[in-house]
Design a protein around this motif. Structure first.
Motif, PDB file in Angstrom:
ATOM      1  N   ARG A 193      75.145 -60.801  53.608  1.00 49.75           N
ATOM      2  CA  ARG A 193      74.044 -59.889  53.664  1.00 49.75           C
ATOM      3  C   ARG A 193      74.835 -58.220  53.201  1.00 49.75           C
ATOM      4  NH1 ARG A 193      70.743 -61.930  57.150  1.00 49.75           N
ATOM      5  NH2 ARG A 193      69.200 -63.480  56.231  1.00 49.75           N
ATOM      6  N   LYS A 194      75.893 -58.144  54.147  1.00 50.70           N
ATOM      7  CA  LYS A 194      76.392 -56.388  54.763  1.00 50.70           C
ATOM      8  C   LYS A 194      78.008 -57.041  54.116  1.00 50.70           C
ATOM      9  CE  LYS A 194      72.512 -54.746  57.012  1.00 50.70           C
ATOM     10  NZ  LYS A 194      72.323 -53.796  58.357  1.00 50.70           N
ATOM     11  N   GLY A 195      78.419 -58.020  54.449  1.00 46.98           N
ATOM     12  CA  GLY A 195      79.991 -58.561  55.003  1.00 46.98           C
ATOM     13  C   GLY A 195      80.466 -59.540  54.235  1.00 46.98           C
ATOM     14  N   PHE A 227      82.925 -60.513  58.991  1.00 46.64           N
ATOM     15  CA  PHE A 227      83.897 -59.420  58.314  1.00 46.64           C
ATOM     16  C   PHE A 227      82.539 -58.306  58.603  1.00 46.64           C
ATOM     17  CE2 PHE A 227      87.061 -61.912  57.276  1.00 46.64           C
ATOM     18  CZ  PHE A 227      88.519 -60.967  57.724  1.00 46.64           C
ATOM     19  N   ALA A 228      82.598 -57.291  58.749  1.00 48.42           N
ATOM     20  CA  ALA A 228      81.386 -55.954  58.371  1.00 48.42           C
ATOM     21  C   ALA A 228      81.268 -55.804  57.261  1.00 48.42           C
ATOM     22  CB  ALA A 228      81.681 -55.124  59.535  1.00 48.42           C
ATOM     23  N   ALA A 229      80.066 -54.492  56.872  1.00 46.24           N
ATOM     24  CA  ALA A 229      80.273 -54.055  56.036  1.00 46.24           C
ATOM     25  C   ALA A 229      81.141 -52.833  55.670  1.00 46.24           C
ATOM     26  CB  ALA A 229      79.174 -53.067  56.039  1.00 46.24           C
ATOM     27  N   ASP A 230      82.494 -52.438  56.380  1.00 40.46           N
ATOM     28  CA  ASP A 230      83.004 -51.086  56.131  1.00 40.46           C
ATOM     29  C   ASP A 230      84.636 -52.336  56.232  1.00 40.46           C
ATOM     30  OD1 ASP A 230      83.973 -52.411  58.835  1.00 40.46           O
ATOM     31  OD2 ASP A 230      83.830 -50.106  59.797  1.00 40.46           O
ATOM     32  N   GLY A 231      84.259 -54.129  56.445  1.00 39.10           N
ATOM     33  CA  GLY A 231      86.066 -54.806  55.879  1.00 39.10           C
ATOM     34  C   GLY A 231      86.469 -54.913  57.290  1.00 39.10           C
ATOM     35  N   THR A 232      86.340 -54.550  58.648  1.00 33.48           N
ATOM     36  CA  THR A 232      86.598 -54.688  59.539  1.00 33.48           C
ATOM     37  C   THR A 232      86.128 -55.863  60.548  1.00 33.48           C
ATOM     38  OG1 THR A 232      85.913 -52.805  61.069  1.00 33.48           O
ATOM     39  CG2 THR A 232      86.086 -54.136  62.049  1.00 33.48           C
ATOM     40  N   ALA A 251      90.478 -57.730  50.456  1.00 35.94           N
ATOM     41  CA  ALA A 251      89.561 -57.440  50.458  1.00 35.94           C
ATOM     42  C   ALA A 251      88.315 -58.499  50.496  1.00 35.94           C
ATOM     43  CB  ALA A 251      89.247 -57.207  48.641  1.00 35.94           C
ATOM     44  N   PRO A 252      87.002 -58.333  51.202  1.00 35.17           N
ATOM     45  CA  PRO A 252      85.980 -59.104  51.874  1.00 35.17           C
ATOM     46  C   PRO A 252      85.606 -59.714  51.460  1.00 35.17           C
ATOM     47  CG  PRO A 252      86.869 -58.504  54.431  1.00 35.17           C
ATOM     48  CD  PRO A 252      88.049 -57.442  52.777  1.00 35.17           C
ATOM     49  N   ARG A 253      85.149 -58.083  50.758  1.00 36.35           N
ATOM     50  CA  ARG A 253      84.222 -58.540  49.690  1.00 36.35           C
ATOM     51  C   ARG A 253      84.568 -57.791  48.675  1.00 36.35           C
ATOM     52  NH1 ARG A 253      78.126 -58.774  50.725  1.00 36.35           N
ATOM     53  NH2 ARG A 253      77.517 -57.665  49.488  1.00 36.35           N
ATOM     54  N   PRO A 268      87.725 -53.781  44.960  1.00 36.06           N
ATOM     55  CA  PRO A 268      87.503 -53.815  46.867  1.00 36.06           C
ATOM     56  C   PRO A 268      85.820 -53.252  47.276  1.00 36.06           C
ATOM     57  CG  PRO A 268      89.884 -53.695  46.640  1.00 36.06           C
ATOM     58  CD  PRO A 268      88.938 -53.498  45.235  1.00 36.06           C
ATOM     59  N   GLU A 269      84.591 -53.313  47.146  1.00 39.11           N
ATOM     60  CA  GLU A 269      83.775 -52.939  48.172  1.00 39.11           C
ATOM     61  C   GLU A 269      83.794 -52.439  49.711  1.00 39.11           C
ATOM     62  OE1 GLU A 269      80.917 -55.672  47.569  1.00 39.11           O
ATOM     63  OE2 GLU A 269      80.476 -55.315  46.076  1.00 39.11           O
TER      64      GLU A 269
END
Length: 271
Positions: free
Chosen positions: A157-159, A180-185, A111-113, A89-90
């Motif tokens: 690009r980020k999420g 989903f944001a870069a932090d998974g939110t 894990a969205p990414r 997971p990222e």
């Protein structure tokens, strides 16, 4: 959840109906989903063992050890499917979402990414790329809650973006667009992109997604079954060009006697 044996049993003992589904597309394609009985299943907080295969959480990656046979009934050969997959997971997301008002069906995008590392011995393939990890769970059979649903996911690009929609068994439609944001939110979008209709599959499965201006194209159909389709799409979401994995599911077709008769030829059971 698509086991004909589990459905016929009345769904009383899920651990008696476990399988690891492996689908490899393209050259050297393999497909395996051998159902195993309770005696072949072991589990603890971090590991699920199903026959000779296992899924293990290390704390920072999901490791999948595969030792299966492609032995669908009617296929004139049996081919080994063996290898190791690591899903790293990222981002992680702690929030699960109810798919119905009663909360009987829930979906958790863990894990969205993610990144993936695949090393197969049979067939001899290896690659690295982008990945995604989610889970569905519920208190009743899918066909009791839903008629159809359509789902798609794309890296941004980020999420990541996830589109979910369908028709509940009551006849009421539902739809959501999650970013989903870069932090998974997760953030549920107030304005959904318009519906983008897609061509039916050879099995005449209806497919649809959401996209800017209602425009999307099918890059490749990977799975075309009587009640299920998986495809790769190209579209634009909220101004960003994306490549999506899309799935469509027709639960009325799944529950039909014809499909239930066909499924054991695709899903053998041992034990």
């Amino acid at each position: 959840m698509f086991s004909p044996y589990y459905k016929k049993s009345g769904r009383a003992d899920p651990l008696d109906h476990c399988a690891l589904n492996v689908a490899l597309y393209g050259p050297g394609a393999r497909w395996t989903m051998t159902e195993r009985a309770r005696g072949a299943v072991r589990r603890d907080a971090d590991t699920l063992q199903i026959g000779p295969s296992s899924v293990h959480w290390t704390g920072n990656a999901l490791e999948i050890e595969i030792e299966e046979m492609d032995k669908r009934v009617g296929v004139p050969w049996q081919r080994r499917v063996a290898g190791r997959i690591r899903v790293i997971p990222e981002t992680m997301n702690a929030t699960a979402f109810a798919l119905d008002p009663q909360g009987l069906h829930r979906w958790h995008c863990l894990a969205p990414r993610a990144r993936i590392e695949v090393t197969m011995q049979a067939p001899a393939l290896s690659w690295q790329g982008s990945a995604y990890l989610d889970s569905n769970f519920g208190a009743e059979a899918l066909e009791q809650g839903f008629r159809v649903w359509h789902w798609s996911r794309a890296h941004s690009r980020k999420g990541a973006f996830v589109m979910y929609e369908g028709i509940r068994q009551s006849g009421r439609p539902f739809a959501s667009a999650l970013r989903f944001a870069a932090d998974g939110t997760p953030h549920e979008e107030d304005v959904l992109p318009p519906v983008a209709p897609l061509p039916n599959t050879l099995w005449q499965m209806e497919r649809k997604t959401r996209a800017d201006r209602g425009l999307a194209s099918v890059a490749r159909t990977w799975e075309d079954a009587p009640f299920y389709a998986r495809s790769t799409l190209r579209s634009t979401l909220y101004g960003e060009p994306v490549v999506s994995v899309q799935e469509s599911l027709d639960m009325a077709r799944f529950a039909s006697p014809v499909v239930q008769f066909m499924l054991p030829y695709r899903i053998p059971r041992v034990g």
